[in-house]
Design a protein around this motif. Structure first.
Motif, PDB file in Angstrom:
ATOM      1  N   ALA A  35       0.824  -1.206   0.000  1.00 18.04           N
ATOM      2  CA  ALA A  35       0.000   0.000   0.000  1.00 18.04           C
ATOM      3  C   ALA A  35       0.859   1.257   0.000  1.00 18.04           C
ATOM      4  N   ARG A  36       1.949   1.236   0.750  1.00 18.90           N
ATOM      5  CA  ARG A  36       2.856   2.389   0.775  1.00 18.90           C
ATOM      6  C   ARG A  36       3.407   2.689  -0.620  1.00 18.90           C
ATOM      7  N   LYS A  37       3.771   1.651  -1.340  1.00 22.21           N
ATOM      8  CA  LYS A  37       4.307   1.855  -2.693  1.00 22.21           C
ATOM      9  C   LYS A  37       3.266   2.477  -3.616  1.00 22.21           C
ATOM     10  N   LEU A  38       2.026   2.039  -3.464  1.00 17.12           N
ATOM     11  CA  LEU A  38       0.968   2.533  -4.344  1.00 17.12           C
ATOM     12  C   LEU A  38       0.497   3.929  -3.969  1.00 17.12           C
ATOM     13  N   ALA A  39       0.477   4.226  -2.671  1.00 13.12           N
ATOM     14  CA  ALA A  39      -0.145   5.461  -2.197  1.00 13.12           C
ATOM     15  C   ALA A  39       0.793   6.655  -2.183  1.00 13.12           C
ATOM     16  N   GLY A  40       2.090   6.429  -2.323  1.00  8.41           N
ATOM     17  CA  GLY A  40       3.020   7.546  -2.303  1.00  8.41           C
ATOM     18  C   GLY A  40       3.051   8.231  -0.959  1.00  8.41           C
ATOM     19  N   SER A  41       2.935   9.547  -0.965  1.00  8.11           N
ATOM     20  CA  SER A  41       3.092  10.321   0.271  1.00  8.11           C
ATOM     21  C   SER A  41       1.781  10.535   1.021  1.00  8.11           C
ATOM     22  N   VAL A  42       0.675  10.040   0.496  1.00  6.95           N
ATOM     23  CA  VAL A  42      -0.607  10.205   1.176  1.00  6.95           C
ATOM     24  C   VAL A  42      -0.588   9.439   2.501  1.00  6.95           C
ATOM     25  N   THR A  43      -1.189  10.030   3.513  1.00  2.91           N
ATOM     26  CA  THR A  43      -1.274   9.366   4.806  1.00  2.91           C
ATOM     27  C   THR A  43      -2.174   8.135   4.709  1.00  2.91           C
ATOM     28  N   LEU A  44      -1.737   7.050   5.325  1.00  4.00           N
ATOM     29  CA  LEU A  44      -2.515   5.818   5.344  1.00  4.00           C
ATOM     30  C   LEU A  44      -3.093   5.579   6.733  1.00  4.00           C
ATOM     31  N   GLN A  45      -4.206   4.885   6.774  1.00  7.70           N
ATOM     32  CA  GLN A  45      -4.868   4.574   8.039  1.00  7.70           C
ATOM     33  C   GLN A  45      -5.249   3.095   8.069  1.00  7.70           C
ATOM     34  N   GLY A  46      -5.014   2.448   9.198  1.00  2.77           N
ATOM     35  CA  GLY A  46      -5.372   1.039   9.342  1.00  2.77           C
ATOM     36  C   GLY A  46      -4.291   0.313  10.127  1.00  2.77           C
ATOM     37  N   ASN A  47      -4.225  -0.979   9.969  1.00  4.71           N
ATOM     38  CA  ASN A  47      -5.201  -1.851   9.358  1.00  4.71           C
ATOM     39  C   ASN A  47      -5.155  -3.208  10.063  1.00  4.71           C
ATOM     40  N   LEU A  48      -4.975  -3.169  11.417  1.00  8.39           N
ATOM     41  CA  LEU A  48      -4.881  -4.414  12.175  1.00  8.39           C
ATOM     42  C   LEU A  48      -6.145  -5.245  11.983  1.00  8.39           C
ATOM     43  N   ASP A  49      -5.979  -6.539  11.755  1.00 12.14           N
ATOM     44  CA  ASP A  49      -7.116  -7.439  11.607  1.00 12.14           C
ATOM     45  C   ASP A  49      -7.982  -7.344  12.864  1.00 12.14           C
ATOM     46  N   PRO A  50      -9.262  -6.985  12.740  1.00 16.39           N
ATOM     47  CA  PRO A  50     -10.117  -6.862  13.922  1.00 16.39           C
ATOM     48  C   PRO A  50     -10.168  -8.121  14.775  1.00 16.39           C
ATOM     49  N   VAL A  51      -9.966  -9.281  14.152  1.00 16.50           N
ATOM     50  CA  VAL A  51     -10.028 -10.525  14.916  1.00 16.50           C
ATOM     51  C   VAL A  51      -8.941 -10.591  15.987  1.00 16.50           C
ATOM     52  N   MET A  52      -7.898  -9.758  15.839  1.00 13.62           N
ATOM     53  CA  MET A  52      -6.847  -9.728  16.850  1.00 13.62           C
ATOM     54  C   MET A  52      -7.353  -9.208  18.195  1.00 13.62           C
ATOM     55  N   MET A  53      -8.501  -8.562  18.206  1.00  9.98           N
ATOM     56  CA  MET A  53      -9.082  -8.131  19.474  1.00  9.98           C
ATOM     57  C   MET A  53      -9.558  -9.321  20.312  1.00  9.98           C
TER      58      MET A  53
END
Length: 369
Positions: A293-311
């Motif tokens: 995702a970092r490679k595709l998104a460039g400098s845009v801020t990313l948000q996420g993305n821990l698998d919810p099941v880890m809760m």
């Protein structure tokens, strides 16, 4: 004390923690900010105590109760943002559909869209304060209650996701092709409906921001079902219009635009396009590889993305997963979150472990870099 950059017509306390706003704008942060989708809600015992037997949509329409539910997680956890307690499905109701049941209890709407002629029953040109003013009142009330502790998110569903609910009554059971069938059989009616929803969304977000929302998220929770061809043809242009029109509307009112987040669940094929769609932040679900995702998104801020099941995992496993997530995303241009929302049977204590681990490990990583 954080400088005020509010785009609203209210008077609020100065913001004490602006980590999420800085991260969204691509500015350096001393630690990774964290919030959680559905952080206010059914997994908290205090939610049920406060809500009682009030029906879901009646809850959404009670600003005092919404304020209480919104701030409850902030009393338990060291979160870096609050998100107003509401629902994406209030927009179709305001447009003219009739509620049949609460979400999760069968069909949501008594009169779903079944053919192009049904669009005549809908309107986008309604008095939005009259229909949705309870949302804006709740935002202003909650912003005052927060007293500058953290920023407040506003949000909306995206056009395709709302269109799918309006046609399929999603909670009545899976029927993934009904709305997609409508798209290909009635492309002009589909564009008309998506455009109507878009117009309401723009006004809804602008009013939320005027009421006190300091950052907003567009939830395209069912985007993945479209696939790259239909997404690019129908939804991506509309998402771009939303970002542009919200910001243009605010500037036209001499108000500064706020950061905007787009979360298109399962639309992994669209990360690069979304990063260029006018949103400051691209949200990622848990099936996305962070480094890719970092490679595709460039400098845009990313948000996420821990698998919810880890809760549901042990505390040590949660900490280990957080550490690995931070290692891949890095500590800048990043907002930590789950890859989707909390579920009603999740343990609140594990939320605290997740939040504290994000802060602790990211501070350590920044200190050693």
């Amino acid at each position: 004390m954080a400088a005020s950059r509010d785009s609203n017509t209210q008077s609020f306390a100065p913001l004490k923690n602006d980590l999420i706003l800085r991260a969204a704008r691509g500015e350096r942060t001393e630690r990774v900010p964290v919030w959680i989708m559905r952080q206010a809600g059914r997994y908290l015992p205090e939610y049920w105590e406060a809500k009682g037997d009030t029906a879901f949509f009646d809850t959404c329409k009670n600003p005092q109760l919404v304020c209480e539910l919104t701030v409850q997680p902030l009393r338990r956890f060291n979160l870096d943002a609050a998100i107003i307690f509401s629902d994406i499905l209030v927009i179709p109701i305001a447009m003219g559909l009739t509620v049949a049941n609460n979400p999760g209890e069968g069909p949501v709407y008594a009169d779903p869209v079944t053919c192009p002629e049904d669009l005549r029953r809908l309107t986008a040109d309604f008095d939005i304060v009259d229909k949705l003013g309870y949302v804006y009142e709740a935002i202003t009330l909650t912003r005052k209650e927060l007293d500058g502790k953290v920023p407040l998110f506003g949000f909306t569903g995206a056009p395709w996701t709302l269109m799918k609910f309006m046609i399929e009554n999603v909670t009545a059971g899976p029927n993934p092709n009904k709305a997609r069938k409508f798209l290909v059989q009635h492309p002009e009616a589909s564009r008309q409906l998506l455009g109507m929803i878009k117009d309401v969304i723009v006004r809804h977000l602008v009013h939320q921001i005027k009421a006190g929302a300091q950052i907003v998220q567009v939830f395209d929770s069912l985007a993945g079902e479209l696939g790259p061809i239909l997404f690019s043809k129908f939804e991506l242009p509309i998402l771009r219009q939303i970002a542009k029109e919200v910001k243009d509307s605010l500037r036209g009112m001499n108000l500064e635009p706020v950061p905007m987040v787009v979360f298109a669940k399962d639309a992994h094929y669209a990360i690069e396009d979304l990063s260029k769609s006018g949103y400051e932040v691209v949200g990622l679900d848990w099936c996305t590889e962070p480094l890719h995702a970092r490679k595709l998104a460039g400098s845009v801020t990313l948000q996420g993305n821990l698998d919810p099941v880890m809760m549901y995992a042990s505390k040590d496993e949660i900490k280990s997963a957080v550490k690995e997530m931070l290692r891949k995303f890095g500590t800048q241009h990043y907002i930590a979150n789950l890859g989707h929302g909390m579920l009603k049977d999740m343990n609140p204590e594990n939320v605290g472990v997740f939040v504290d681990a994000v802060h602790t490990y990211s501070e350590d990583m920044n200190a050693s870099s």
